[in-house]
Design a protein around this motif. Structure first.
Motif, PDB file in Angstrom:
ATOM      1  N   GLU A   1     -75.367 -19.196 -36.116  1.00  0.00           N
ATOM      2  CA  GLU A   1     -75.146 -18.080 -35.189  1.00  0.00           C
ATOM      3  C   GLU A   1     -74.086 -17.124 -35.752  1.00  0.00           C
ATOM      4  O   GLU A   1     -74.248 -15.905 -35.701  1.00  0.00           O
ATOM      5  N   LYS A   2     -73.020 -17.686 -36.317  1.00  0.00           N
ATOM      6  CA  LYS A   2     -71.956 -16.867 -36.900  1.00  0.00           C
ATOM      7  C   LYS A   2     -72.480 -16.100 -38.116  1.00  0.00           C
ATOM      8  O   LYS A   2     -72.205 -14.909 -38.280  1.00  0.00           O
ATOM      9  N   ARG A   3     -73.240 -16.782 -38.956  1.00  0.00           N
ATOM     10  CA  ARG A   3     -73.806 -16.161 -40.159  1.00  0.00           C
ATOM     11  C   ARG A   3     -74.713 -14.983 -39.788  1.00  0.00           C
ATOM     12  O   ARG A   3     -74.632 -13.916 -40.397  1.00  0.00           O
ATOM     13  N   ILE A   4     -75.571 -15.180 -38.798  1.00  0.00           N
ATOM     14  CA  ILE A   4     -76.470 -14.112 -38.355  1.00  0.00           C
ATOM     15  C   ILE A   4     -75.673 -12.950 -37.774  1.00  0.00           C
ATOM     16  O   ILE A   4     -75.925 -11.786 -38.096  1.00  0.00           O
TER      17      ILE A   4
ATOM     18  N   ALA B   1     -86.620  -9.891 -32.733  1.00  0.00           N
ATOM     19  CA  ALA B   1     -86.508  -9.529 -34.150  1.00  0.00           C
ATOM     20  C   ALA B   1     -86.519 -10.808 -34.985  1.00  0.00           C
ATOM     21  O   ALA B   1     -86.400 -11.915 -34.453  1.00  0.00           O
ATOM     22  N   ALA B   2     -86.657 -10.650 -36.281  1.00  0.00           N
ATOM     23  CA  ALA B   2     -86.622 -11.790 -37.194  1.00  0.00           C
ATOM     24  C   ALA B   2     -85.418 -11.644 -38.119  1.00  0.00           C
ATOM     25  O   ALA B   2     -85.021 -10.533 -38.457  1.00  0.00           O
ATOM     26  N   ALA B   3     -84.849 -12.765 -38.537  1.00  0.00           N
ATOM     27  CA  ALA B   3     -83.761 -12.771 -39.518  1.00  0.00           C
ATOM     28  C   ALA B   3     -84.160 -13.698 -40.652  1.00  0.00           C
ATOM     29  O   ALA B   3     -84.501 -14.860 -40.426  1.00  0.00           O
ATOM     30  N   VAL B   4     -84.160 -13.170 -41.866  1.00  0.00           N
ATOM     31  CA  VAL B   4     -84.386 -13.960 -43.073  1.00  0.00           C
ATOM     32  C   VAL B   4     -83.246 -13.574 -43.997  1.00  0.00           C
ATOM     33  O   VAL B   4     -83.183 -12.453 -44.487  1.00  0.00           O
ATOM     34  N   LEU B   5     -82.289 -14.490 -44.185  1.00  0.00           N
ATOM     35  CA  LEU B   5     -81.128 -14.162 -44.997  1.00  0.00           C
ATOM     36  C   LEU B   5     -80.736 -15.327 -45.883  1.00  0.00           C
ATOM     37  O   LEU B   5     -81.160 -16.455 -45.666  1.00  0.00           O
ATOM     38  N   GLY B   6     -79.959 -15.029 -46.896  1.00  0.00           N
ATOM     39  CA  GLY B   6     -79.521 -16.052 -47.818  1.00  0.00           C
ATOM     40  C   GLY B   6     -78.132 -15.775 -48.333  1.00  0.00           C
ATOM     41  O   GLY B   6     -77.675 -14.647 -48.337  1.00  0.00           O
ATOM     42  N   SER B   7     -77.474 -16.841 -48.758  1.00  0.00           N
ATOM     43  CA  SER B   7     -76.163 -16.704 -49.365  1.00  0.00           C
ATOM     44  C   SER B   7     -76.049 -17.701 -50.508  1.00  0.00           C
ATOM     45  O   SER B   7     -76.652 -18.785 -50.459  1.00  0.00           O
ATOM     46  N   SER B   8     -75.311 -17.330 -51.521  1.00  0.00           N
ATOM     47  CA  SER B   8     -75.180 -18.172 -52.715  1.00  0.00           C
ATOM     48  C   SER B   8     -74.763 -19.581 -52.352  1.00  0.00           C
ATOM     49  O   SER B   8     -74.004 -19.794 -51.405  1.00  0.00           O
ATOM     50  N   THR B   9     -75.294 -20.529 -53.114  1.00  0.00           N
ATOM     51  CA  THR B   9     -74.959 -21.939 -52.875  1.00  0.00           C
ATOM     52  C   THR B   9     -75.025 -22.682 -54.197  1.00  0.00           C
ATOM     53  O   THR B   9     -75.407 -22.127 -55.227  1.00  0.00           O
ATOM     54  N   GLU B  10     -74.675 -23.949 -54.173  1.00  0.00           N
ATOM     55  CA  GLU B  10     -74.827 -24.850 -55.312  1.00  0.00           C
ATOM     56  C   GLU B  10     -75.780 -25.952 -54.912  1.00  0.00           C
ATOM     57  O   GLU B  10     -75.883 -26.299 -53.749  1.00  0.00           O
ATOM     58  N   HIS B  11     -76.486 -26.493 -55.904  1.00  0.00           N
ATOM     59  CA  HIS B  11     -77.458 -27.569 -55.651  1.00  0.00           C
ATOM     60  C   HIS B  11     -77.520 -28.424 -56.908  1.00  0.00           C
ATOM     61  O   HIS B  11     -77.518 -27.888 -58.012  1.00  0.00           O
ATOM     62  N   PRO B  12     -77.618 -29.745 -56.759  1.00  0.00           N
ATOM     63  CA  PRO B  12     -77.627 -30.604 -57.954  1.00  0.00           C
ATOM     64  C   PRO B  12     -78.833 -30.414 -58.861  1.00  0.00           C
ATOM     65  O   PRO B  12     -78.757 -30.716 -60.044  1.00  0.00           O
ATOM     66  N   ASP B  13     -79.950 -29.901 -58.345  1.00  0.00           N
ATOM     67  CA  ASP B  13     -81.132 -29.665 -59.198  1.00  0.00           C
ATOM     68  C   ASP B  13     -81.014 -28.356 -59.899  1.00  0.00           C
ATOM     69  O   ASP B  13     -81.744 -27.899 -60.640  1.00  0.00           O
TER      70      ASP B  13
END
Length: 146
Positions: A16-19, A134-146
């Motif tokens: 909710e905060k991110r949106i 409305a629609a929300a499609v968002l992304g933020s940088s992350t790390e992942h082991p793969d």
């Protein structure tokens, strides 16, 4: 992805905060339009004093029903195709991990014009319908082991 369409399921307080922060950023009046194409694609940028990077925003009209577009954008099987339509510089893309119906880890590679080198991005994705319809499609940088 039917549960992606339910605005009230699987959203955490952090979601909710991110949106909310994302929508506030989109509606700031400090955006500078850098290009506008005949087919309606608008590229804008903004320098946020709280962020060391320049923020870039692209918007384009989509001539399809919102629900159809949202389902296409959030389907793991069509993710690469969607990314290549949305951004012609995308050369490859995939969903690395589906956490639940609204949360993913996604990766994409982009071919950039010389003298820049190609770039890869990995991000945590959030896709949901909002109570407003409305629609929300968002992304933020992350790390992942793969």
């Amino acid at each position: 992805m039917a549960s992606c369409l339910d605005a009230t399921k699987l959203l955490t307080d952090a979601d909710e905060k991110r949106i909310s922060e994302f929508l506030e950023l989109l509606h700031r009046d400090k955006w500078t339009e850098s290009s506008h194409t005949e087919d309606g694609i608008v590229i804008s940028w903004m320098k946020d004093p709280d962020n060391p990077a320049i923020i870039v925003k692209g918007s384009t009209p989509i001539k399809a029903p919102l629900r159809t577009t949202f389902e296409w954008m959030t389907d793991d099987a069509t993710f690469q195709q969607c990314m290549q339509v949305v951004d012609p510089m995308c050369s490859s893309a995939k969903v690395i991990q589906r956490v639940d119906a609204k949360h993913t880890v996604q990766w994409a590679q982009f071919k950039l014009p010389p003298p820049l080198w190609d770039r890869e991005f990995l991000w945590s994705g959030l896709a949901t319908m909002l109570p407003s319809g409305a629609a929300a499609v968002l992304g933020s940088s992350t790390e992942h082991p793969d």
